[in-house]
Design a protein around this motif. Sequence first.
Motif, PDB file in Angstrom:
ATOM      1  N   HIS A 107     -14.178 -15.763  -9.953  1.00  0.00           N
ATOM      2  CA  HIS A 107     -13.679 -17.148  -9.998  1.00  0.00           C
ATOM      3  C   HIS A 107     -12.335 -17.247 -10.709  1.00  0.00           C
ATOM      4  N   VAL A 108     -12.013 -16.256 -11.560  1.00  0.00           N
ATOM      5  CA  VAL A 108     -10.755 -16.270 -12.311  1.00  0.00           C
ATOM      6  C   VAL A 108      -9.743 -15.290 -11.704  1.00  0.00           C
ATOM      7  N   SER A 109     -10.196 -14.102 -11.350  1.00  0.00           N
ATOM      8  CA  SER A 109      -9.282 -13.005 -11.029  1.00  0.00           C
ATOM      9  C   SER A 109      -9.216 -12.621  -9.562  1.00  0.00           C
ATOM     10  N   GLY A 110     -10.073 -13.212  -8.722  1.00  0.00           N
ATOM     11  CA  GLY A 110     -10.064 -12.842  -7.308  1.00  0.00           C
ATOM     12  C   GLY A 110     -10.731 -11.501  -7.075  1.00  0.00           C
ATOM     13  N   SER A 111     -10.485 -10.930  -5.893  1.00  0.00           N
ATOM     14  CA  SER A 111     -11.179  -9.707  -5.506  1.00  0.00           C
ATOM     15  C   SER A 111     -10.397  -8.471  -5.938  1.00  0.00           C
ATOM     16  N   PHE A 112     -11.002  -7.301  -5.708  1.00  0.00           N
ATOM     17  CA  PHE A 112     -10.415  -6.024  -6.146  1.00  0.00           C
ATOM     18  C   PHE A 112      -9.011  -5.826  -5.585  1.00  0.00           C
ATOM     19  N   GLY A 113      -8.845  -6.159  -4.299  1.00  0.00           N
ATOM     20  CA  GLY A 113      -7.575  -5.913  -3.610  1.00  0.00           C
ATOM     21  C   GLY A 113      -6.405  -6.658  -4.228  1.00  0.00           C
ATOM     22  N   ALA A 114      -6.688  -7.752  -4.935  1.00  0.00           N
ATOM     23  CA  ALA A 114      -5.613  -8.537  -5.559  1.00  0.00           C
ATOM     24  C   ALA A 114      -4.938  -7.770  -6.683  1.00  0.00           C
ATOM     25  N   HIS A 115      -5.545  -6.676  -7.132  1.00  0.00           N
ATOM     26  CA  HIS A 115      -4.998  -5.915  -8.260  1.00  0.00           C
ATOM     27  C   HIS A 115      -4.626  -4.496  -7.858  1.00  0.00           C
ATOM     28  N   VAL A 116      -4.496  -4.301  -6.541  1.00  0.00           N
ATOM     29  CA  VAL A 116      -4.069  -2.994  -6.026  1.00  0.00           C
ATOM     30  C   VAL A 116      -2.591  -3.111  -5.676  1.00  0.00           C
ATOM     31  N   THR A 117      -1.778  -2.156  -6.126  1.00  0.00           N
ATOM     32  CA  THR A 117      -0.340  -2.257  -5.847  1.00  0.00           C
ATOM     33  C   THR A 117       0.134  -1.248  -4.805  1.00  0.00           C
ATOM     34  N   ALA A 118      -0.689  -0.251  -4.493  1.00  0.00           N
ATOM     35  CA  ALA A 118      -0.334   0.694  -3.430  1.00  0.00           C
ATOM     36  C   ALA A 118      -1.573   1.461  -2.991  1.00  0.00           C
ATOM     37  N   ILE A 119      -1.635   1.760  -1.707  1.00  0.00           N
ATOM     38  CA  ILE A 119      -2.746   2.564  -1.166  1.00  0.00           C
ATOM     39  C   ILE A 119      -2.155   3.671  -0.306  1.00  0.00           C
ATOM     40  N   ASP A 120      -2.531   4.922  -0.589  1.00  0.00           N
ATOM     41  CA  ASP A 120      -2.088   6.054   0.230  1.00  0.00           C
ATOM     42  C   ASP A 120      -3.168   6.381   1.243  1.00  0.00           C
ATOM     43  N   LEU A 121      -2.799   6.286   2.501  1.00  0.00           N
ATOM     44  CA  LEU A 121      -3.763   6.498   3.576  1.00  0.00           C
ATOM     45  C   LEU A 121      -3.435   7.769   4.350  1.00  0.00           C
ATOM     46  N   ILE A 122      -4.493   8.478   4.752  1.00  0.00           N
ATOM     47  CA  ILE A 122      -4.310   9.569   5.710  1.00  0.00           C
ATOM     48  C   ILE A 122      -4.855   9.056   7.033  1.00  0.00           C
ATOM     49  N   GLN A 123      -3.946   8.737   7.952  1.00  0.00           N
ATOM     50  CA  GLN A 123      -4.345   8.187   9.250  1.00  0.00           C
ATOM     51  C   GLN A 123      -4.376   9.311  10.273  1.00  0.00           C
ATOM     52  N   PRO A 124      -5.085   9.100  11.392  1.00  0.00           N
ATOM     53  CA  PRO A 124      -5.089  10.145  12.426  1.00  0.00           C
ATOM     54  C   PRO A 124      -3.667  10.583  12.797  1.00  0.00           C
ATOM     55  N   GLY A 125      -2.683   9.667  12.671  1.00  0.00           N
ATOM     56  CA  GLY A 125      -1.306  10.029  13.023  1.00  0.00           C
ATOM     57  C   GLY A 125      -0.461  10.563  11.872  1.00  0.00           C
ATOM     58  N   GLY A 126      -0.957  10.560  10.649  1.00  0.00           N
ATOM     59  CA  GLY A 126      -0.171  11.045   9.510  1.00  0.00           C
ATOM     60  C   GLY A 126      -0.406  10.214   8.262  1.00  0.00           C
ATOM     61  N   ARG A 127       0.373  10.535   7.207  1.00  0.00           N
ATOM     62  CA  ARG A 127       0.168   9.846   5.931  1.00  0.00           C
ATOM     63  C   ARG A 127       1.070   8.631   5.825  1.00  0.00           C
ATOM     64  N   VAL A 128       0.577   7.588   5.174  1.00  0.00           N
ATOM     65  CA  VAL A 128       1.374   6.385   4.990  1.00  0.00           C
ATOM     66  C   VAL A 128       0.944   5.692   3.697  1.00  0.00           C
ATOM     67  N   THR A 129       1.901   5.049   3.022  1.00  0.00           N
ATOM     68  CA  THR A 129       1.587   4.263   1.832  1.00  0.00           C
ATOM     69  C   THR A 129       1.763   2.798   2.175  1.00  0.00           C
TER      70      THR A 129
END
Lengths: 432, 244
Positions: free
Chosen positions: A122-144
């Motif tokens: 109710h005060v801070s929102g969900s987890f994603g609201a406090h994430v500043t970057a995500i490094d993904l390994i996609q089938p086509g390659g890496r991306v931030t």
Amino acid sequence: MSFSEIDYAGWGRALRAQGPVSRPESAADLAALPAAPAAGLRRSYGDAALNDGGQMIDMSRMNRLLAFAPETGDLTVEAGARIGEIAALMAPQGWLPAVMPGTGFATVGGCIGQDVHGKNHHVSGSFGAHVTAIDLIQPGGRVTTRPGEPLFRATCGGLGQTGLIASATIRLKRVPGDIMLVTEQRARGWDEHLALLDGSKASYCVGWIDATATGAAMGRGIVEEGEPARGIVKRRDTTSRVPMDAPHFALAAPIVHAFNWAYYHRVPARGRSVARPLGDFFFPLDRIHDWNRLYGQRGFHQFQCVVPLASAPALHDMLSEIAESGLASPLAVLKRMGPGRAGHLSFPMEGYTLAIDFPNREAARALIARLEDRTAEAGGRLYFAKDSLARGAQIRAMYPELPEWQEIVTDIDPEGRLTTDLIRRLNLRSAR
Amino acid sequence: MTTTWIVLGATSAMARPLIRDLAAHGAVMYLAGRDMAELEKLAADCRIAGAPEAHTVKFDARDASNYAEIVHNLAATEGTLNAISFVGTMPEQSEIDASPDLIAGVVMDSMTGPATFLTRLAPVMEARGNGVIVGISSVAGDRGRLGNYVYGAAKAAFSTYLSGLRNRLGRSGVHVMTVKPGPVDTPMTFGKKMPFMTTPEAVAKDILRGIEKRRNVIYTAPIWRLVMAVITHIPEPVFKKMSF
């Protein structure tokens, strides 16, 4: 990097899967793996972390803390890092993850994939609201990806479908120390319970609800409010473990009744304030390892819904039906949520959320089906982290942003190599 | 007072939870192994977790050329100096049977390398008159058996070495603890069902408790003390016909 054939289950143990699983230990191991869905410590109750017959990547050993910037509180971690270990290491240094789910065994990758919430939603929102970057390994390659991008929105609460989350940066918040000042108050019935939740000014607030109480006591429970503080309290250094599957009568109605009565009356009528170790407040069940075995071999289901504020009467009726059924377990939680959600498929909405465990029996499954229908009628939503029984058609109305999400995901993974049992059960990747 | 730990084989799955614990308790860490990129990551983890300093050290059990230099650097630290060795390799016995030349490497990794290093370090610790040396051996060293007797032989040698080292250093106040793990949930055992399997987290706890209580020899999981007591007492005429 090799795969081993393994039998595994969701946290509720009612849904199971079998297939080749690989558990990388290093960046080199991870880079050598084919595209497949990833899981952490499998604290999702249903099938979000299952891929029956297909490959699965177990990220639990990719748990290093990679970088910390004390000026901002930005902590970069590998996706398998557990929220509980981050809290335990950082709180003595004056930092805490801004959002923590109800178990410290949830990994950062899982928290992003389900866009989880905590007792401070109710005060801070969900987890994603406090994430500043995500490094993904996609089938086509890496991306931030970073906040503001469509890919970021599709990844928060995106059930792992936008690529394997390799690491992420989360913004920690300052706390005075590693204990919690907790105020517990009895709520004698439904109206008082909602009033206490609505009126709370605390940073963290949650209600335990006695889902067996009927009549005037219907909806009674304990409202817990907490504030981080500095101090010294006695710490439990031991954890217990449930050594075997409990017999099916362990959670029979009279036992649950008696337990709930005692749990309610343990807090004095005038209420009380106590100082507790951080973990006891945030992760009360983590003290008992493998507590999911208490439900016996057949496992259990958790029903969790959120309904808009105006639908409180509908939630009242749902709780009545649960109380009358005599099927509920002692684990039942009521909470007021704020509007914060970070992704297309995030669970939260402003309103009230109710979560209750049921043993995996025919009568309970039928009850959950009725509760799901009522949730849909009330304009509410079911939670992918908990769900194991819903049907695809219901879900579509609850998640209106699904088409936008699908467009992004199809681009990234056209062959569906990242799909899980949950995605297939609810047809989340198909047009209808 | 500063506490310093050097960890040989720091990137091993079994070592990581213990390293995290030591760092969180404020120890100065020297992380030694072959994969420098992984060691750098572990060092960053240690610094965030609370280690005042975390250094990476190139350490190869099969190449002793830089041991003197490592020991020289450790001798310059202040406070209590401690060491723990996780190094060791276990090729399948069938691979060894096919190429017996592998035996030299197994003995280097489990015995010669760590023993050479610890013998060089011993005088430094002896002079300080405190500190702990922990050697990870194995239950496999307690009795040679069909499935892994070359690995077992190397670990038996290391156990014997540690016992002698304890005898020597005990009189100057340096404690030596031998750790004999059974199966641990690592990449080597992932997906296999093995008796009394334990986890790296539990191993770390057992080691820390052992150090605190100044135990000489610990088994982890602890049940293995009992199991091995039985196994070592099976008469040889019977044992030689068994296969497990």
